[in-house]
Design a protein around this motif. Sequence first.
Motif, PDB file in Angstrom:
ATOM      1  N   UNK A 142      -0.128  18.236  -2.467  1.00  0.00           N
ATOM      2  CA  UNK A 142       0.047  16.787  -2.478  1.00  0.00           C
ATOM      3  C   UNK A 142       0.661  16.343  -1.169  1.00  0.00           C
ATOM      4  N   UNK A 143       0.246  15.183  -0.706  1.00  0.00           N
ATOM      5  CA  UNK A 143       0.894  14.583   0.449  1.00  0.00           C
ATOM      6  C   UNK A 143       2.185  13.916  -0.008  1.00  0.00           C
ATOM      7  N   UNK A 144       2.991  13.486   0.937  1.00  0.00           N
ATOM      8  CA  UNK A 144       4.239  12.788   0.596  1.00  0.00           C
ATOM      9  C   UNK A 144       3.951  11.508  -0.186  1.00  0.00           C
ATOM     10  N   UNK A 145       2.813  10.876   0.095  1.00  0.00           N
ATOM     11  CA  UNK A 145       2.434   9.649  -0.622  1.00  0.00           C
ATOM     12  C   UNK A 145       2.012   9.950  -2.054  1.00  0.00           C
ATOM     13  N   UNK A 203      -3.244  13.519 -10.074  1.00  0.00           N
ATOM     14  CA  UNK A 203      -2.506  14.451  -9.232  1.00  0.00           C
ATOM     15  C   UNK A 203      -2.744  15.895  -9.645  1.00  0.00           C
ATOM     16  N   UNK A 204      -2.817  16.129 -10.944  1.00  0.00           N
ATOM     17  CA  UNK A 204      -3.068  17.493 -11.419  1.00  0.00           C
ATOM     18  C   UNK A 204      -4.466  17.963 -11.021  1.00  0.00           C
ATOM     19  N   UNK A 205      -5.431  17.048 -11.045  1.00  0.00           N
ATOM     20  CA  UNK A 205      -6.781  17.414 -10.619  1.00  0.00           C
ATOM     21  C   UNK A 205      -6.821  17.682  -9.111  1.00  0.00           C
ATOM     22  N   UNK A 206      -6.116  16.870  -8.329  1.00  0.00           N
ATOM     23  CA  UNK A 206      -6.027  17.114  -6.889  1.00  0.00           C
ATOM     24  C   UNK A 206      -5.428  18.484  -6.614  1.00  0.00           C
ATOM     25  N   UNK A 207      -4.373  18.818  -7.352  1.00  0.00           N
ATOM     26  CA  UNK A 207      -3.745  20.122  -7.157  1.00  0.00           C
ATOM     27  C   UNK A 207      -4.712  21.246  -7.504  1.00  0.00           C
ATOM     28  N   UNK A 251       0.819  -1.199   0.000  1.00  0.00           N
ATOM     29  CA  UNK A 251       0.000   0.000   0.000  1.00  0.00           C
ATOM     30  C   UNK A 251       0.853   1.250   0.000  1.00  0.00           C
ATOM     31  N   UNK A 252       1.228   1.721   1.193  1.00  0.00           N
ATOM     32  CA  UNK A 252       2.016   2.939   1.322  1.00  0.00           C
ATOM     33  C   UNK A 252       3.422   2.747   0.762  1.00  0.00           C
TER      34      UNK A 252
END
Length: 201
Positions: free
Chosen positions: A124-127, A108-112, A18-19
Amino acid sequence: MDADAFWEMIERSDRETGARQERLAWLDAELSLRSAEEIADFSMWWISATSRLCAWDLYAVYCSVLGWGSLDGFEYFANWLVSLGRTAFEQVAAIPDSVIELPQLLRLLELRRVRLANDEFPVWSMEEEPEFELLGYVAFDPYVKVAGLDVVHLGDAVRARGVQGKFPLMGADFDGEGWDFSDETEMNRRLPRLARYRAIR
């Protein structure tokens, strides 16, 4: 270990964990079961893969995606691209502009976009971030344990296989012709898909 076995290990490490820390631990355990020669082969394939990503156009992609760039950060971005598996890697290595089609990057771009709109930081988180520094070192401890040698000898073993890595970059080791990333005309010519994505955002 051949290229198929290398990529299978990279992809299994993603499927079975997972992580990121779990993924690193999985790879450490798997490599520690191998011979020193196999670990050196893994490192050779890793270096061969990341070195293929050392191109001006991909560095421009990295700087555009993050909004800034550094040579160290680009290395960690290359690590992240390898971590996505063989299909994604080969696609981007062949056509850097196709990175914008990767579902992992689009997510990731949508999250940003959403988090910036809501004044949420970090975006973004480190994960989540599209960099994976520690993955580049995953063969080091297993080699020391199995071979009983300093990790410097791992680099020697890789070079003995005829492979010379391009990382860490010293500023002049990129493939292709350097260009001004702020030049919109050149961006449209070299990276049309990325330019179109940026234009509609």
